[in-house]
Design an enzyme around this catalytic site. Structure first.
Site, PDB file in Angstrom:
ATOM      1  N   ARG A 189     -14.690 -16.084  18.427  1.00  0.00           N
ATOM      2  CA  ARG A 189     -14.968 -14.842  17.685  1.00  0.00           C
ATOM      3  C   ARG A 189     -16.261 -14.962  16.887  1.00  0.00           C
ATOM      4  O   ARG A 189     -16.943 -13.957  16.649  1.00  0.00           O
ATOM      5  CB  ARG A 189     -13.762 -14.496  16.798  1.00  0.00           C
ATOM      6  CG  ARG A 189     -13.470 -15.512  15.737  1.00  0.00           C
ATOM      7  CD  ARG A 189     -12.062 -15.378  15.160  1.00  0.00           C
ATOM      8  NE  ARG A 189     -11.028 -15.880  16.082  1.00  0.00           N
ATOM      9  CZ  ARG A 189      -9.724 -15.880  15.821  1.00  0.00           C
ATOM     10  NH1 ARG A 189      -9.282 -15.382  14.682  1.00  0.00           N
ATOM     11  NH2 ARG A 189      -8.865 -16.358  16.702  1.00  0.00           N
ATOM     12  N   LYS A 216      -8.532 -30.139  18.688  1.00  0.00           N
ATOM     13  CA  LYS A 216      -7.336 -29.836  19.482  1.00  0.00           C
ATOM     14  C   LYS A 216      -6.607 -31.120  19.840  1.00  0.00           C
ATOM     15  O   LYS A 216      -7.225 -32.184  19.904  1.00  0.00           O
ATOM     16  CB  LYS A 216      -7.758 -29.144  20.790  1.00  0.00           C
ATOM     17  CG  LYS A 216      -8.246 -27.724  20.646  1.00  0.00           C
ATOM     18  CD  LYS A 216      -8.651 -27.168  22.009  1.00  0.00           C
ATOM     19  CE  LYS A 216      -9.199 -25.754  21.879  1.00  0.00           C
ATOM     20  NZ  LYS A 216      -8.206 -24.773  21.427  1.00  0.00           N
TER      21      LYS A 216
HETATM   22  N1  BES Z   1     -10.429 -21.245  23.613  1.00  0.00           N
HETATM   23  C1  BES Z   1      -9.314 -21.145  22.734  1.00  0.00           C
HETATM   24  C2  BES Z   1      -8.229 -20.216  23.264  1.00  0.00           C
HETATM   25  C3  BES Z   1      -7.528 -20.639  24.522  1.00  0.00           C
HETATM   26  C4  BES Z   1      -6.334 -21.328  24.457  1.00  0.00           C
HETATM   27  C5  BES Z   1      -8.033 -20.311  25.759  1.00  0.00           C
HETATM   28  C6  BES Z   1      -5.680 -21.696  25.609  1.00  0.00           C
HETATM   29  C7  BES Z   1      -7.369 -20.676  26.920  1.00  0.00           C
HETATM   30  C8  BES Z   1      -6.197 -21.370  26.846  1.00  0.00           C
HETATM   31  C9  BES Z   1      -9.771 -20.605  21.382  1.00  0.00           C
HETATM   32  O1  BES Z   1     -11.050 -20.965  20.996  1.00  0.00           O
HETATM   33  C10 BES Z   1      -8.841 -21.159  20.348  1.00  0.00           C
HETATM   34  O2  BES Z   1      -8.841 -22.338  20.163  1.00  0.00           O
HETATM   35  N2  BES Z   1      -8.064 -20.290  19.716  1.00  0.00           N
HETATM   36  C11 BES Z   1      -7.131 -20.680  18.721  1.00  0.00           C
HETATM   37  C12 BES Z   1      -7.302 -19.761  17.542  1.00  0.00           C
HETATM   38  C13 BES Z   1      -6.595 -20.220  16.310  1.00  0.00           C
HETATM   39  C14 BES Z   1      -7.228 -21.484  15.766  1.00  0.00           C
HETATM   40  C15 BES Z   1      -6.646 -19.118  15.282  1.00  0.00           C
HETATM   41  C16 BES Z   1      -5.736 -20.566  19.322  1.00  0.00           C
HETATM   42  O3  BES Z   1      -5.506 -19.666  20.125  1.00  0.00           O
HETATM   43  O4  BES Z   1      -4.903 -21.404  19.003  1.00  0.00           O
HETATM   44 MN    MN Z   2     -11.134 -22.816  20.008  1.00  0.00          MN
END
Ligand code: BES
Ligand code: MN
Ligand code: ZN
Length: 499
Positions: A349, A275
């Protein structure tokens, strides 16, 4: 936690500190309030006039009373139309009363008294719950005593009621819920160097004191079960993964349990698909689903709910490392389905895939509900006001929606359909862990989970990325970790599943 406020019910007396009272939009008070304020009645009327305070819901009038009057500080809170008040309003006014206390007050009395009839014990208890939730603070890591909001002194807060014994009795079950919410908030607020999977698992052991059976699965046990989807997420971390299974058997013997499942990513860097650094610290809260399940199990056990329930949380840390999972890797989940990893940041997931499968196969539950801070896309869709609800069962979805309206922990149903499911077919494996593009990202994530719901078990998925942390500040929550979901699910159980 130290420095927390202390609370009690008592018959109406003004005390020596601050006094908080309520009035309707006709500036009318309840009878106990009118009696207590009699010596100051003309003063209050004058102040209301000059401040243009009309008792509109949520407005407040703050006064310093001259010597000779019973209290020095008086706060009058408007409640609008009393006949229109519902359960969540009593919670809100309890929270608001606490929030309006002057910073200097070491002692305060809040009158649970409204015009047009006596406040019921249950309503007074709701006000107490609201006040307690509002008073929560996470200040464990502040070492300096400060005069400001950050570190207030402990206060003695009394809720004035008509029948203190009845209110206290009504509060007992709410007390269990308040504790559950506090536990969930603490877990979410803890920093990720302190709360890693093993430490989270260790903290759940406290539930044993309430009669909850707690079982911890370590890496070896999970490997034996074939949980390679979950284990793949944790393999880049110095901290080993864990699953905790918490069982509360308060219902009939041999009756199928309700299953609650939580995403417990103790820190989500994104892994190799790392990230951006801005705001990454918030990913300590990526275990809010697991925190909610833990708080819920506490609440159910502490109030001795007449239900069989099992809580399962998948605890991992998602880190980039020489041993971390790669995009392109293919893992075989416990279900036997193979998963192609496209993005290591779509890790929640993967964790849930194995925990959901295990929950359905092992416990054959009446239903399973998972909570997960799963996608940023759900925040794009719903903001911080509603959690996303996905379900294969209309009755369960309807009940969750109703419980949301009653508790104020709102859920909004989102679609599932084969057209979305197609997007997660993989070129090389049975399924891949992201959709075709960004669009509908919360839905393709839910479609992924659905593939791991065994035996058509009734299932609901709550995407709490927008509500579990850094959510809307309300009159009953000023904490970053909100403890969202504990009240919602406790209510769902209480209203529909207790024998
Ligand atoms: N933990 C994150 C989602 C999240 C984002 C929670 C902001 C709280 C605040 C999750 O694991 C994630 O990174 N999701 C990605 C999925 C994508 C890579 C398909 C996302 O939402 O960008
Ligand atoms: Mn994630
Ligand atoms: Zn995550």
């Amino acid at each position: 936690m130290a420095d927390i406020d202390s609370f009690a019910f008592s018959p109406f007396t003004t005390g020596k500190g601050a006094l908080v009272v309520f009035c309707d939009e006709g500036l009318k008070f309840g009878s106990a309030t009118a009696k207590a304020l009699a010596p100051a009645a003309s003063l209050v009327t004058r102040a209301a006039k000059s401040e243009r305070f009309t008792g509109k819901s949520g407005s407040a009038l703050e006064l310093v009373l001259p010597a000779g009057l019973p209290v020095a500080r008086l706060v009058v809170i408007g409640v609008g139309k009393v006949s229109a008040l519902t359960e969540k309003d009593f919670l809100k006014f309890g929270g608001m009363a606490l929030g309006k206390l002057p910073g200097s007050a070491a002692e305060a009395v809040i009158f649970a008294d409204f015009p047009g009839g006596v406040v019921k014990a249950a309503q007074a208890a709701d006000m107490m719950l609201g006040a307690q939730l509002r008073s929560y603070r996470f200040d464990r890591y502040k070492t300096k005593k400060q005069d400001d909001e950050d570190k207030p002194k402990s206060r003695k807060i009394t809720l004035g009621v008509a029948d203190a014994a009845a209110a206290k009795k009504a509060f007992a079950s709410r007390d269990a819920v308040a504790q559950g919410v506090r536990i969930a908030r603490d877990l979410v607020n803890e920093p990720p160097n302190v709360l890693y999977p093993e430490e989270f698992a260790r903290r759940t052991l406290a539930l044993k004191k309430l009669g909850v059976a707690v079982e911890v699965l370590d890496v070896k046990a999970m490997a034996k079960l074939g949980m390679n989807a979950l284990l793949g997420v944790g393999q880049g971390s110095r901290h080993d993964s864990r699953i905790v299974v918490m069982r509360w058997n308060g219902g009939k013997k041999n009756e199928a349990p309700l299953a609650f499942i939580g995403k417990g990513v103790c820190f989500d860097t994104g892994g190799i698909s790392i990230k951006p650094s801005a705001g990454m610290e918030d990913m300590k809260g990526d275990m809010a689903g697991a925190a909610c399940v833990t708080g819920l199990m506490h609440a159910l056990a502490a109030r001795k709910a007449k239900v069989n329930a099992v809580g399962l949380i998948g605890l991992v840390e998602n880190m980039p490392d020489g041993n971390a999972q790669r995009p392109g890797d293919i893992v075989t989940s416990m279900s036997g389905q193979t998963i192609e990893i496209i993005n290591t940041d779509a890790e929640g997931r993967l964790v849930l895939a194995d925990v959901l499968w295990y929950a359905a196969k092992k416990f054959k539950p009446k239903f399973m509900i998972d909570l997960a801070t799963l996608t940023g896309a759900i925040i794009v869709a719903l903001g911080h006001e509603n959690a996303g609800l996905f379900s294969n069962d209309d009755k369960l979805a309807e009940r969750l929606t109703q419980s949301g309206l009653v508790t104020g922990e709102l859920v909004w149903r989102m679609p599932l359909a084969p057209e979305y499911d197609k997007q997660i077919d993989s070129k090389f494996a049975d399924v891949k862990n992201t959709g075709a593009g960004r669009w509908g990202g919360a839905i393709t994530a839910a479609q992924f989970l659905l593939r791991f719901v065994a035996d058509k078990t009734p299932w609901a998925h709550l995407d709490i990325a927008g509500t579990g942390m850094d959510s809307r500040q309300t009159e009953i929550n000023k904490s970053w970790g909100s403890g969202w979901g504990v009240r919602l699910l406790d209510r769902l159980v209480a209203d529909h599943y207790e024998s």
